[in-house]
Every structure is written in C-alpha cells, then in structure tokens.
Design a protein around this motif. Structure first.
Motif, PDB file in Angstrom:
ATOM      1  N   ILE A  98      32.834  42.826  48.763  1.00  0.00           N
ATOM      2  CA  ILE A  98      33.934  43.652  48.245  1.00  0.00           C
ATOM      3  C   ILE A  98      33.487  44.403  46.993  1.00  0.00           C
ATOM      4  N   ILE A  99      32.789  43.678  46.108  1.00  0.00           N
ATOM      5  CA  ILE A  99      32.288  44.299  44.879  1.00  0.00           C
ATOM      6  C   ILE A  99      31.293  45.410  45.204  1.00  0.00           C
ATOM      7  N   ASN A 100      30.392  45.117  46.156  1.00  0.00           N
ATOM      8  CA  ASN A 100      29.379  46.098  46.551  1.00  0.00           C
ATOM      9  C   ASN A 100      30.023  47.353  47.141  1.00  0.00           C
ATOM     10  N   ASN A 101      31.011  47.155  48.003  1.00  0.00           N
ATOM     11  CA  ASN A 101      31.717  48.294  48.603  1.00  0.00           C
ATOM     12  C   ASN A 101      32.483  49.080  47.546  1.00  0.00           C
ATOM     13  N   GLY A 102      33.041  48.339  46.590  1.00  0.00           N
ATOM     14  CA  GLY A 102      33.779  49.010  45.511  1.00  0.00           C
ATOM     15  C   GLY A 102      32.865  49.883  44.669  1.00  0.00           C
ATOM     16  N   LEU A 103      31.661  49.370  44.385  1.00  0.00           N
ATOM     17  CA  LEU A 103      30.703  50.151  43.608  1.00  0.00           C
ATOM     18  C   LEU A 103      30.252  51.386  44.368  1.00  0.00           C
ATOM     19  N   LYS A 104      30.055  51.236  45.667  1.00  0.00           N
ATOM     20  CA  LYS A 104      29.643  52.378  46.492  1.00  0.00           C
ATOM     21  C   LYS A 104      30.729  53.451  46.514  1.00  0.00           C
ATOM     22  N   GLU A 105      31.965  53.025  46.698  1.00  0.00           N
ATOM     23  CA  GLU A 105      33.066  53.994  46.719  1.00  0.00           C
ATOM     24  C   GLU A 105      33.238  54.665  45.366  1.00  0.00           C
ATOM     25  N   SER A 106      33.028  53.906  44.296  1.00  0.00           N
ATOM     26  CA  SER A 106      33.116  54.485  42.947  1.00  0.00           C
ATOM     27  C   SER A 106      32.017  55.523  42.733  1.00  0.00           C
ATOM     28  N   ALA A 107      30.813  55.213  43.221  1.00  0.00           N
ATOM     29  CA  ALA A 107      29.698  56.148  43.095  1.00  0.00           C
ATOM     30  C   ALA A 107      29.966  57.424  43.885  1.00  0.00           C
ATOM     31  N   LYS A 108      30.525  57.282  45.081  1.00  0.00           N
ATOM     32  CA  LYS A 108      30.870  58.452  45.884  1.00  0.00           C
ATOM     33  C   LYS A 108      31.920  59.305  45.184  1.00  0.00           C
ATOM     34  N   PHE A 109      32.936  58.634  44.665  1.00  0.00           N
ATOM     35  CA  PHE A 109      34.005  59.350  43.969  1.00  0.00           C
ATOM     36  C   PHE A 109      33.440  60.112  42.773  1.00  0.00           C
ATOM     37  N   PHE A 110      32.558  59.453  42.002  1.00  0.00           N
ATOM     38  CA  PHE A 110      31.947  60.114  40.850  1.00  0.00           C
ATOM     39  C   PHE A 110      31.136  61.317  41.287  1.00  0.00           C
ATOM     40  N   ALA A 111      30.309  61.163  42.322  1.00  0.00           N
ATOM     41  CA  ALA A 111      29.428  62.241  42.771  1.00  0.00           C
ATOM     42  C   ALA A 111      30.220  63.466  43.207  1.00  0.00           C
ATOM     43  N   TYR A 112      31.250  63.250  44.011  1.00  0.00           N
ATOM     44  CA  TYR A 112      32.045  64.378  44.513  1.00  0.00           C
ATOM     45  C   TYR A 112      32.894  65.009  43.413  1.00  0.00           C
ATOM     46  N   SER A 113      33.547  64.163  42.604  1.00  0.00           N
ATOM     47  CA  SER A 113      34.424  64.698  41.557  1.00  0.00           C
ATOM     48  C   SER A 113      33.610  65.405  40.466  1.00  0.00           C
ATOM     49  N   TYR A 114      32.467  64.829  40.093  1.00  0.00           N
ATOM     50  CA  TYR A 114      31.630  65.462  39.078  1.00  0.00           C
ATOM     51  C   TYR A 114      31.079  66.790  39.586  1.00  0.00           C
ATOM     52  N   SER A 115      30.647  66.819  40.841  1.00  0.00           N
ATOM     53  CA  SER A 115      30.132  68.062  41.426  1.00  0.00           C
ATOM     54  C   SER A 115      31.211  69.138  41.431  1.00  0.00           C
ATOM     55  N   GLY A 116      32.432  68.748  41.819  1.00  0.00           N
ATOM     56  CA  GLY A 116      33.543  69.698  41.815  1.00  0.00           C
ATOM     57  C   GLY A 116      33.861  70.193  40.412  1.00  0.00           C
ATOM     58  N   PHE A 117      33.798  69.278  39.457  1.00  0.00           N
ATOM     59  CA  PHE A 117      34.064  69.633  38.057  1.00  0.00           C
ATOM     60  C   PHE A 117      33.054  70.662  37.549  1.00  0.00           C
ATOM     61  N   ILE A 118      31.765  70.452  37.821  1.00  0.00           N
ATOM     62  CA  ILE A 118      30.718  71.364  37.352  1.00  0.00           C
ATOM     63  C   ILE A 118      30.848  72.728  38.033  1.00  0.00           C
ATOM     64  N   ILE A 119      31.131  72.728  39.322  1.00  0.00           N
ATOM     65  CA  ILE A 119      31.289  74.000  40.047  1.00  0.00           C
ATOM     66  C   ILE A 119      32.464  74.791  39.484  1.00  0.00           C
ATOM     67  N   CYS A 120      33.591  74.117  39.277  1.00  0.00           N
ATOM     68  CA  CYS A 120      34.775  74.785  38.706  1.00  0.00           C
ATOM     69  C   CYS A 120      34.488  75.315  37.308  1.00  0.00           C
ATOM     70  N   TYR A 121      33.756  74.525  36.513  1.00  0.00           N
ATOM     71  CA  TYR A 121      33.435  74.943  35.150  1.00  0.00           C
ATOM     72  C   TYR A 121      32.648  76.246  35.147  1.00  0.00           C
ATOM     73  N   PHE A 122      31.600  76.322  35.965  1.00  0.00           N
ATOM     74  CA  PHE A 122      30.768  77.524  35.958  1.00  0.00           C
ATOM     75  C   PHE A 122      31.514  78.735  36.512  1.00  0.00           C
ATOM     76  N   ILE A 123      32.356  78.527  37.497  1.00  0.00           N
ATOM     77  CA  ILE A 123      33.157  79.643  38.019  1.00  0.00           C
ATOM     78  C   ILE A 123      34.084  80.175  36.933  1.00  0.00           C
ATOM     79  N   LEU A 124      34.784  79.264  36.256  1.00  0.00           N
ATOM     80  CA  LEU A 124      35.712  79.674  35.192  1.00  0.00           C
ATOM     81  C   LEU A 124      34.976  80.274  33.999  1.00  0.00           C
ATOM     82  N   LYS A 125      33.776  79.780  33.721  1.00  0.00           N
ATOM     83  CA  LYS A 125      33.009  80.324  32.602  1.00  0.00           C
ATOM     84  C   LYS A 125      32.584  81.764  32.886  1.00  0.00           C
ATOM     85  N   VAL A 126      32.159  82.035  34.120  1.00  0.00           N
ATOM     86  CA  VAL A 126      31.786  83.392  34.496  1.00  0.00           C
ATOM     87  C   VAL A 126      32.994  84.319  34.412  1.00  0.00           C
TER      88      VAL A 126
END
Length: 348
Positions: free
Chosen positions: A8-36
């Motif tokens: 359960i702990i291992n699956n939780g860490l994996k899901e947390s890592a996935k959430f971070f990867a996707y949300s962080y990627s979306g955050f950076i993409i949105c930032y650069f679009i808005l900055k331009v």
C-alpha cells in the motif's frame, strides 16, 4: 497483513510521484505560456519568475519518474529533452562568463556594493570587509548615521572623497567632481548620481536603491482578501534610470540594490543600455538575498533563519566604455544582503 502494508505504501508513493510529475509538468507549461503572453503584467508570473532557477530544478526528476514509474515512452522522451534544454540554458546563462581581451596598460577600477540593511551591519564588520577587498569605489545602501560617523570617519585616510547622505553613501579613492541626490520617478527611495575623475577621465556613477516588491492583502471579492505580490512602484524607477543613462555621454557605472532578479522585465530594460558585470564575468547564480532572513517575519515565534540566498537583486552595471574583468559575491556581513564586487576595465 505484513505484506499488504508495504505494498500500500509503495503504491501510494508511486501514485504521488505520478501526480507530482503530471502536475509539475502542467504548471511549468502554463507558466511559460503565460509568461510569453503577459510577462510581468501578471503578479503571479512575476512572483514565480523571481525564483525561476530553483523552480526549474525538479525538471531533472521527470525522466527518472517517467522511466521507472509512469513508464510511458512519450513522457520520458519529452522530459529528457526538457532536461537537455534546461542544462543548456543554465550553462550559457550562469556558467559561461564572457572573456574580454585586455592588456596590462588598460586602467582598471574595483567596485564594491553593499546594502547594509540599516543598523543590522555593524561598523567594524563593514570596515573589515572594505579593508580586505580594497575597492576603489564603494556604493552603500540603507546606511544610517552610525555608518557615516564611524565607518566613513575610520576610512577617511584611504577614501578621502565621501558622500554620506543616509540612506545611501559613496566612498571613493578618486576625486568626486560633483554629486546630487535623486528620487527616481519622484518616489521616496533615495539614489545618488556623482561624477568622479578616474585616469584623467570623468566617469558618471549611480548609487541605486529601488523600491522593493512585497506581499500586500488585496481585495478580490467584497468578503475575500488574498496576499498579492506588489512590484509596480519599482518599474517607473527603473525606466527613469534607463532614460537617464541613455542621455549620459560619459562612461557610466551603476551599482546597488535593484530589488529585481535577472528574469524580470525591468532587468531586460536595464540590459538594453548597460552590461551586467556578474553575468559577463561571474560564475554561478550569484544569489545575494536573503541571507540570515528570520522566518519570524512570516511566522510568529519562530527563530529559524534562511542562511542560503535564493535570488540575485544586487548588481554592478556598466556602459559600453567598460569591460568586466571579474565579478563575485562576497562573504556575509550581518546584513540580509551579500556584498558584491567587480573589477572593470576602461576600454575607451
């Protein structure tokens, strides 16, 4: 049960890592679009830009997460390409000083600039710093009367030419031909302009203290206020400075606390008329603030200090008449700003 819990702990860490990867990627993409689209016109973009190099570092984790956890080829490839671009950007911007061709016959001048943070920096500390560095011209910001009475007096023999008008001051080994107090854009922050005689050449120097941005509560609804990053008072001061420098015909040196980072729109305005000594001859990020910043300014009953600066807001700029031989961030004093130094070569 003893096998289920680790899974359960291992699956939780994996899901947390996935959430971070996707949300962080979306955050950076949105930032650069808005900055331009908006650059500094949106306060949230201006705030993120202040800490940009640090905010981009998690990008290096994305290929690892993509390869080992997400296991999607497209995500791994795109994140790897992003890492290559980030490494290239960091290398060319922060770790590739521009070499200049100089000879021993070309006159050089050593500059030291330091925001002493009012009464925080003790006079003996400041004197020790100056005596160790042996600069030719010293630009000081946020000084108080004790600095003019103690520091300036103690250094009179080595720096006979002094303009001590708190909250700013200049000490020089070279004659000061004239000086004036400025209030850029009509604001209350105090700056200085002076003309010195260096190597039989008159040189214009500016001692800069720009209005600092900060958080203020702003009403977005009748019943709701949120902290908003306010920086609008700085831009008119920077524009005023730029216009003054454009009108100068003599060699120019500008040093001080600009309260802006090198990713802001204001920085690029200054860069159009002058060169950044640290960007040309320094190595690394050159962070100068906030050193020893007490968290109790934000959280009551906390004595935790931030002893690692996270942004660069102090600069030494120069006109086309100069070249930068070296530039560095110096050891800390009691101030929350680190002092900076540069050696400039007079080219023409």
């Amino acid at each position: 049960m003893k096998y289920i819990l680790p899974e359960i702990i291992n699956n939780g860490l994996k899901e947390s890592a996935k959430f971070f990867a996707y949300s962080y990627s979306g955050f950076i993409i949105c930032y650069f679009i808005l900055k331009v689209m908006f650059w500094d016109r949106l306060w949230i973009i201006a705030l993120i830009t202040t800490f940009l190099p640090l905010i981009l570092f998690p990008t290096f984790l994305l290929p690892i997460i993509g390869l080992s956890i997400i296991k999607k080829r497209w995500f791994t490839i795109i994140s790897a390409i992003a890492c290559i671009f980030l490494i290239s950007w960091l290398h060319f911007k922060y770790f590739s000083p521009a070499a200049i061709n100089i000879t021993n016959s070309q006159p050089s001048i050593k500059i030291l600039s330091h925001n002493v943070s009012w009464s925080t920096t003790q006079s003996p500390t400041l004197i020790k710093l100056i005596q160790k560095q042996q600069p030719d011209i010293i630009f000081l910001q946020e000084i108080v009367q004790k600095h003019t009475k103690r520091t300036f007096t103690s250094l009179k023999a080595d720096y006979p030419y002094q303009i001590g008008t708190p909250p700013v001051g200049i000490l020089s080994k070279y004659p000061i031909v004239s000086s004036q107090i400025l209030h850029l854009a009509g604001h209350r922050e105090t700056q200085q302009r002076a003309i010195i005689k260096f190597n039989e050449q008159e040189v214009v120097i500016y001692n800069m203290q720009a209005t600092g941005p900060w958080f203020k509560r702003d009403k977005i609804l009748r019943f709701l206020k949120i902290p908003v990053y306010k920086y609008s008072r700085r831009s008119p001061e920077i524009q005023d400075l730029v216009q003054r420098v454009e009108r100068e015909t003599l060699p120019v040196i500008v040093a001080g606390d600009f309260n802006m980072t090198d990713e802001t729109q204001d920085y690029y305005r200054v860069q159009k008329v002058m060169q950044d000594s640290f960007r040309k001859s320094g190595l690394g990020f050159g962070f100068t603030w906030p050193h020893g910043w007490e968290l109790k300014l934000l959280v009551k009953r906390s004595n935790w200090r931030l002893n690692y600066p996270v942004c660069r807001i102090d600069y030494i700029w120069y006109s086309k008449h100069w070249g930068a031989k070296s530039s560095s961030v110096l050891e800390a004093t009691e101030s929350d700003h680190l002092p900076i130094a540069a050696e400039l070569i007079l080219l023409k």
